[in-house]
Design an enzyme around this catalytic site. Structure first.
Site, PDB file in Angstrom:
ATOM      1  N   GLU A 102       0.905  -1.173  -0.057  1.00 51.13           N
ATOM      2  CA  GLU A 102      -0.182  -0.061  -0.027  1.00 51.13           C
ATOM      3  C   GLU A 102       0.783   1.241   0.043  1.00 51.13           C
ATOM      4  O   GLU A 102       2.063   1.187   0.619  1.00 51.13           O
ATOM      5  CB  GLU A 102      -0.931   0.113   1.215  1.00 51.13           C
ATOM      6  N   ASP A 104       0.192   5.429   0.630  1.00 52.15           N
ATOM      7  CA  ASP A 104      -0.836   6.183   1.160  1.00 52.15           C
ATOM      8  C   ASP A 104      -0.577   7.732   0.920  1.00 52.15           C
ATOM      9  O   ASP A 104       0.494   8.221   1.192  1.00 52.15           O
ATOM     10  CB  ASP A 104      -1.105   5.894   2.472  1.00 52.15           C
ATOM     11  N   GLU A 106      -2.890  10.226   3.034  1.00 54.50           N
ATOM     12  CA  GLU A 106      -4.126  10.439   4.062  1.00 54.50           C
ATOM     13  C   GLU A 106      -3.924  11.938   4.491  1.00 54.50           C
ATOM     14  O   GLU A 106      -3.180  12.390   5.207  1.00 54.50           O
ATOM     15  CB  GLU A 106      -3.881   9.512   5.114  1.00 54.50           C
TER      16      GLU A 106
END
Length: 293
Positions: A102, A104, A106
C-alpha cells in the site's frame, strides 16, 4: 525483480499488460467505479467532477476498475472545509492480498483555523509503520491541488503540486521490502476520529456535517493488468519495461537536481513527523532511512 505471487487471482485468471492512455479530461467511469457509500457520492460536470460526502451514518469511496504494476498516478483534490477534525480523506494504492502492499496519501482533518496534516505511508508485504507527516504550505480546502504517486522499479515518490515531499527507494538488496504487488487506486472519505486528530483526542464535530471532498482529474499513466480467462505466459513484471512505459525511463530513477532541492526544502520546513527519527518506536533507524533522505 518479479512481482509476488497473487494468490487471490490464482483461479485460472492471468494478466495481460496494457497501457492506460493519459488525457487532459476524462469522465470518472472510464477508469473508476464507486466501491462503497454510493448514496454519499455526487457527480458533476458530466461526471468529470466527483464529490464524496460524509455524515454520521457513512462516508464513501471509489476505486479503479483495474490493478496496476507501475505508473504515475495523480488526483486533483479539494478537501472538506469547515471544522473537519476526525475526518480523513485518502488517495492511495493498495493490493488485494493478505500481506498487502500500500502507498498512502491521508489528509487528517483539524479544527477550523488549524493546519490539516498530510500523512504518507508505505506498506510492503504487510508491513507498514513508515508514517511521515507534512504540514502543507497552503490551504488545501480553498482550491484543488494535485497529488501524485510515482511508482517504478527504482523508487516511489510522493508529489504535491509537482513538488516531491517524500521518496522511498527500492532497497531490496539490503533486505528492505518494497511494494511489488499489483495495486488498485482507492479514494475515500471516512471517519477517523479515533486516531486522526491529536491522536484521537479531538473528535468529529457532527454539527458541521456533511463533510464534502471534491475530486477531479481521472486520467493517469499506468501499466494496467487485465484479468484474462485463458492461460497465458504473460509476466506482470513487464510493467517495468522502460522502453514501453515512460515513467520507467532512467530519468525517473532518481530526482533531478531541481527536484532534489525542492524535496530538501520541504523536509527542512514542513515535515513534522518522520518514523525514521522516532527513537521511541525505532531506537535504531530502519535501514531504508539512510537512503530515503
Amino acid at each position: 525483480m518479479g512481482f509476488c505471487k497473487l494468490s487471490f487471482l490464482a483461479f485460472l485468471w492471468v494478466f495481460a499488460v496494457v497501457d492506460v492512455a493519459s488525457g487532459d479530461d476524462v469522465p470518472f467511469d472510464d477508469q473508476y467505479e464507486v466501491v462503497w457509500g454510493s448514496q454519499h457520492v455526487n457527480f458533476l460536470n458530466e461526471r468529470r467532477d466527483v464529490q464524496l460526502w460524509m455524515d454520521k451514518s457513512s462516508g464513501a469511496g471509489f476505486g479503479s476498475k483495474l490493478s496496476y504494476g507501475s505508473g504515475f498516478f495523480h488526483m486533483r483534490i479539494k478537501l472538506p472545509n469547515k471544522d473537519s477534525a476526525g475526518v480523513v480523506t485518502a488517495f492511495y494504492l493498495t493490493s488485494n492480498s493478505n500481506n498487502h502492499d500500500e502507498v498512502d496519501f491521508e489528509f487528517l482533518g483539524n479544527r477550523e483555523g488549524k493546519a490539516i496534516t498530510l500523512q504518507t505511508n508505505v506498506f510492503a508485504n504487510g508491513t507498514g509503520d513508515r508514517e511521515q507527516r507534512t504540514l502543507l504550505w497552503f490551504d488545501p480546502t480553498a482550491d484543488f491541488h494535485t497529488y501524485k504517486i510515482l511508482w517504478n522499479l527504482h523508487q516511489i515518490v510522493f508529489y504535491v503540486d509537482n513538488i516531491p515531499i517524500r521518496v522511498f527507494r527500492n532497497k531490496m538488496d539490503i533486505g528492505v521490502a518494497y511494494p511489488e504487488q499489483a495495486m488498485k487506486i482507492q479514494v475515500s472519505l471516512w471517519n477517523g476520529e479515533d486516531w486522526a486528530t491529536d491522536g484521537g483526542k479531538t473528535k468529529t464535530n457532527w454539527s458541521h456535517a456533511p463533510f464534502t471532498a471534491h475530486f477531479q482529474g481521472f486520467h493517469f499513466g499506468a501499466c494496467a493488468l487485465i484479468p484474462h480467462p485463458s492461460p497465458s505466459n504473460s509476466k506482470i513484471n513487464n510493467c517495468h519495461d522502460n522502453s514501453k512505459y515512460w515513467w520507467n525511463d532512467i530519468k525517473y530513477w532518481n530526482l533531478t537536481q531541481k527536484k532534489q532541492r525542492q524535496f530538501e526544502q520541504v523536509r527542512q520546513k514542513y515535515i513534522n513527523y518522520d518514523y525514521c527519527t522516532d527513537t521511541n518506536r525505532h531506537p535504531t533507524p530502519p535501514p531504508e532511512c539512510a537512503f530515503n533522505k
